[in-house]
Scaffold this motif. Sequence first.
Motif, PDB file in Angstrom:
ATOM      1  N   GLY A   1      50.318  40.197  52.004  1.00  0.00           N
ATOM      2  CA  GLY A   1      49.987  39.006  52.605  1.00  0.00           C
ATOM      3  C   GLY A   1      48.754  38.019  51.741  1.00  0.00           C
ATOM      4  O   GLY A   1      48.274  37.103  52.234  1.00  0.00           O
ATOM      5  N   TRP A   2      48.608  38.416  50.613  1.00  0.00           N
ATOM      6  CA  TRP A   2      47.655  37.712  49.662  1.00  0.00           C
ATOM      7  C   TRP A   2      48.159  36.817  48.791  1.00  0.00           C
ATOM      8  O   TRP A   2      49.301  36.812  48.850  1.00  0.00           O
ATOM      9  CB  TRP A   2      47.047  38.682  48.972  1.00  0.00           C
ATOM     10  N   LYS A   3      47.369  36.504  47.654  1.00  0.00           N
ATOM     11  CA  LYS A   3      48.019  35.658  46.662  1.00  0.00           C
ATOM     12  C   LYS A   3      47.655  36.058  45.380  1.00  0.00           C
ATOM     13  O   LYS A   3      46.654  36.863  44.995  1.00  0.00           O
ATOM     14  CB  LYS A   3      47.345  34.166  46.825  1.00  0.00           C
ATOM     15  N   VAL A   4      48.529  35.892  44.406  1.00  0.00           N
ATOM     16  CA  VAL A   4      48.115  36.130  43.134  1.00  0.00           C
ATOM     17  C   VAL A   4      47.250  35.150  42.342  1.00  0.00           C
ATOM     18  O   VAL A   4      47.679  33.924  42.363  1.00  0.00           O
ATOM     19  CB  VAL A   4      49.569  36.345  42.247  1.00  0.00           C
ATOM     20  N   THR A   5      45.978  35.566  42.111  1.00  0.00           N
ATOM     21  CA  THR A   5      45.248  34.400  41.378  1.00  0.00           C
ATOM     22  C   THR A   5      45.237  34.534  39.938  1.00  0.00           C
ATOM     23  O   THR A   5      44.668  33.439  39.200  1.00  0.00           O
ATOM     24  CB  THR A   5      43.886  34.747  41.874  1.00  0.00           C
ATOM     25  N   TYR A   6      45.708  35.427  39.311  1.00  0.00           N
ATOM     26  CA  TYR A   6      45.826  35.437  37.941  1.00  0.00           C
ATOM     27  C   TYR A   6      46.875  36.691  37.495  1.00  0.00           C
ATOM     28  O   TYR A   6      47.191  37.767  38.040  1.00  0.00           O
ATOM     29  CB  TYR A   6      44.607  35.821  37.080  1.00  0.00           C
ATOM     30  N   SER A   7      47.646  36.327  36.567  1.00  0.00           N
ATOM     31  CA  SER A   7      48.400  37.307  35.887  1.00  0.00           C
ATOM     32  C   SER A   7      48.912  36.793  34.379  1.00  0.00           C
ATOM     33  O   SER A   7      49.080  35.817  34.236  1.00  0.00           O
ATOM     34  CB  SER A   7      49.943  37.488  36.560  1.00  0.00           C
ATOM     35  N   ASP A   8      49.197  38.031  33.417  1.00  0.00           N
ATOM     36  CA  ASP A   8      49.745  37.615  32.406  1.00  0.00           C
ATOM     37  C   ASP A   8      50.329  39.043  31.602  1.00  0.00           C
ATOM     38  O   ASP A   8      50.621  39.703  32.594  1.00  0.00           O
ATOM     39  CB  ASP A   8      48.439  37.035  31.323  1.00  0.00           C
ATOM     40  N   ASP A   9      50.401  39.153  30.332  1.00  0.00           N
ATOM     41  CA  ASP A   9      50.973  40.608  30.047  1.00  0.00           C
ATOM     42  C   ASP A   9      50.127  41.533  29.891  1.00  0.00           C
ATOM     43  O   ASP A   9      50.374  42.739  29.907  1.00  0.00           O
ATOM     44  CB  ASP A   9      51.580  40.057  28.543  1.00  0.00           C
ATOM     45  N   SER A  10      48.811  41.346  30.104  1.00  0.00           N
ATOM     46  CA  SER A  10      47.794  42.375  30.098  1.00  0.00           C
ATOM     47  C   SER A  10      47.232  42.787  31.475  1.00  0.00           C
ATOM     48  O   SER A  10      47.250  44.126  31.678  1.00  0.00           O
ATOM     49  CB  SER A  10      46.414  41.724  29.412  1.00  0.00           C
ATOM     50  N   TYR A  11      47.213  41.984  32.542  1.00  0.00           N
ATOM     51  CA  TYR A  11      46.726  42.353  33.709  1.00  0.00           C
ATOM     52  C   TYR A  11      47.012  41.367  34.904  1.00  0.00           C
ATOM     53  O   TYR A  11      47.272  40.170  34.435  1.00  0.00           O
ATOM     54  CB  TYR A  11      45.259  42.991  33.826  1.00  0.00           C
ATOM     55  N   GLY A  12      46.854  41.767  36.079  1.00  0.00           N
ATOM     56  CA  GLY A  12      47.254  40.799  37.107  1.00  0.00           C
ATOM     57  C   GLY A  12      46.028  40.958  38.058  1.00  0.00           C
ATOM     58  O   GLY A  12      45.445  42.105  38.094  1.00  0.00           O
ATOM     59  N   MET A  13      45.939  39.926  38.918  1.00  0.00           N
ATOM     60  CA  MET A  13      44.674  40.008  40.015  1.00  0.00           C
ATOM     61  C   MET A  13      45.315  39.453  41.307  1.00  0.00           C
ATOM     62  O   MET A  13      46.046  38.447  41.277  1.00  0.00           O
ATOM     63  CB  MET A  13      43.596  39.040  39.558  1.00  0.00           C
ATOM     64  N   VAL A  14      45.184  39.873  42.319  1.00  0.00           N
ATOM     65  CA  VAL A  14      45.280  39.648  43.492  1.00  0.00           C
ATOM     66  C   VAL A  14      44.448  39.486  44.657  1.00  0.00           C
ATOM     67  O   VAL A  14      43.469  40.331  44.500  1.00  0.00           O
ATOM     68  CB  VAL A  14      46.630  40.636  44.124  1.00  0.00           C
ATOM     69  N   GLU A  15      44.130  38.497  45.430  1.00  0.00           N
ATOM     70  CA  GLU A  15      43.047  38.342  46.084  1.00  0.00           C
ATOM     71  C   GLU A  15      43.454  38.043  47.461  1.00  0.00           C
ATOM     72  O   GLU A  15      44.274  37.333  47.891  1.00  0.00           O
ATOM     73  CB  GLU A  15      41.997  37.342  45.602  1.00  0.00           C
ATOM     74  N   GLY A  16      42.402  38.133  48.546  1.00  0.00           N
ATOM     75  CA  GLY A  16      42.833  37.968  49.836  1.00  0.00           C
ATOM     76  C   GLY A  16      41.471  38.081  50.668  1.00  0.00           C
ATOM     77  O   GLY A  16      40.334  38.369  50.208  1.00  0.00           O
ATOM     78  N   CYS A  17      41.600  37.596  52.104  1.00  0.00           N
ATOM     79  CA  CYS A  17      40.552  37.591  52.843  1.00  0.00           C
ATOM     80  C   CYS A  17      40.347  39.033  53.500  1.00  0.00           C
ATOM     81  O   CYS A  17      41.340  39.493  54.122  1.00  0.00           O
ATOM     82  CB  CYS A  17      40.599  36.497  53.911  1.00  0.00           C
ATOM     83  N   PRO A  18      39.218  39.330  53.496  1.00  0.00           N
ATOM     84  CA  PRO A  18      38.629  40.585  54.051  1.00  0.00           C
ATOM     85  C   PRO A  18      38.943  40.486  55.789  1.00  0.00           C
ATOM     86  O   PRO A  18      38.555  39.209  55.929  1.00  0.00           O
ATOM     87  CB  PRO A  18      37.447  41.369  53.679  1.00  0.00           C
TER      88      PRO A  18
END
Length: 72
Positions: free
Chosen positions: A39-56
């Motif tokens: 239930g978080w959001k993708v804050t960055y993604s490309d061919d190298s890596y992805g980042m997912v962030e959410g609220c603790p």
Amino acid sequence: MSHTQSIGERGEPTAALSMLNIDSADPARLARFYAAALGWKVTYSDDSYGMVEGCPPFPCASAGKRIPAGPS
């Protein structure tokens, strides 16, 4: 880096997960999967890596839910 740390009920250190960095063969796809599962959001993604962030706090752990297996 985003993180929080506090003291639990018994005085032990606790931490809350608020970001995942994903390094895989298809990081954008895996980032979308974990964003949907948590239930978080993708804050960055490309061919190298992805980042997912959410609220603790980490929603699956606090709700007693298990995270499903990732895409194969």
